[in-house]
Scaffold this motif. Sequence first.
Motif, short mmCIF file in Angstrom:
data_model
loop_
_atom_site.label_atom_id
_atom_site.label_comp_id
_atom_site.label_asym_id
_atom_site.label_seq_id
_atom_site.Cartn_x
_atom_site.Cartn_y
_atom_site.Cartn_z
N LEU A 7 34.72 -19.23 63.02
CA LEU A 7 34.86 -20.54 62.38
C LEU A 7 35.57 -20.42 61.03
CD1 LEU A 7 34.26 -23.52 62.69
CD2 LEU A 7 32.02 -23.12 61.67
N LYS A 8 35.25 -19.38 60.27
CA LYS A 8 35.91 -19.17 58.98
C LYS A 8 37.41 -18.96 59.18
CE LYS A 8 36.07 -16.19 54.90
NZ LYS A 8 37.47 -16.47 54.72
N ILE A 10 39.27 -20.00 61.64
CA ILE A 10 39.86 -21.27 62.08
C ILE A 10 40.01 -22.22 60.88
CG2 ILE A 10 39.46 -23.33 63.48
CD1 ILE A 10 38.22 -21.38 65.57
N LYS A 11 39.00 -22.26 60.03
CA LYS A 11 39.07 -23.12 58.84
C LYS A 11 40.16 -22.65 57.89
CE LYS A 11 34.40 -25.00 58.73
NZ LYS A 11 33.10 -24.98 58.05
N ASP A 12 40.33 -21.34 57.76
CA ASP A 12 41.38 -20.80 56.88
C ASP A 12 42.77 -21.18 57.37
OD1 ASP A 12 39.42 -19.67 55.29
OD2 ASP A 12 39.70 -17.64 56.07
N LYS A 14 43.50 -24.10 59.10
CA LYS A 14 43.34 -25.46 59.62
C LYS A 14 44.64 -26.26 59.62
CE LYS A 14 41.50 -27.20 55.27
NZ LYS A 14 40.28 -27.62 54.63
N ALA A 47 31.95 -27.99 66.22
CA ALA A 47 32.42 -27.30 65.02
C ALA A 47 33.93 -27.10 65.06
CB ALA A 47 31.72 -25.95 64.87
N VAL A 48 34.48 -27.08 66.29
CA VAL A 48 35.93 -26.89 66.48
C VAL A 48 36.40 -27.79 67.62
CG1 VAL A 48 35.93 -24.49 65.69
CG2 VAL A 48 35.66 -24.98 68.11
N PHE A 60 41.31 -25.98 66.00
CA PHE A 60 41.18 -26.57 64.67
C PHE A 60 39.70 -26.80 64.38
CE2 PHE A 60 45.38 -27.80 66.10
CZ PHE A 60 46.17 -27.62 64.96
N PRO A 61 39.34 -26.83 63.08
CA PRO A 61 37.92 -27.10 62.74
C PRO A 61 37.56 -28.56 62.97
CG PRO A 61 39.23 -26.84 60.75
CD PRO A 61 40.14 -26.54 61.91
N GLY A 62 36.30 -28.81 63.22
CA GLY A 62 35.78 -30.17 63.35
C GLY A 62 36.08 -30.82 64.70
#
Length: 64
Positions: A7-8, A10-12, A14, A47-48, A60-62
């Motif tokens: 998740l980190k 993917i967020k990095d 985004k 979460a993704v 992508f996140p979210g």
Amino acid sequence: TNKALLLKHIKDNKKTGTKLEELLQVFPALTYNQVQTLMKELKAEEAVHVVGKTRGALWFPGRE
């Protein structure tokens, strides 16, 4: 845990999205199926989300 690290990553990334291929390189100790299972769990938790299909798909996140 591995899910938190995925998740980190993917967020990095985004803005551009993350290919599953990249995630496999981040976790060389995990098999393709293990990474795919973790991604399915993250998707179920909303979460993704994924845009596209096959090898060109981007994570992508979210939620969408």
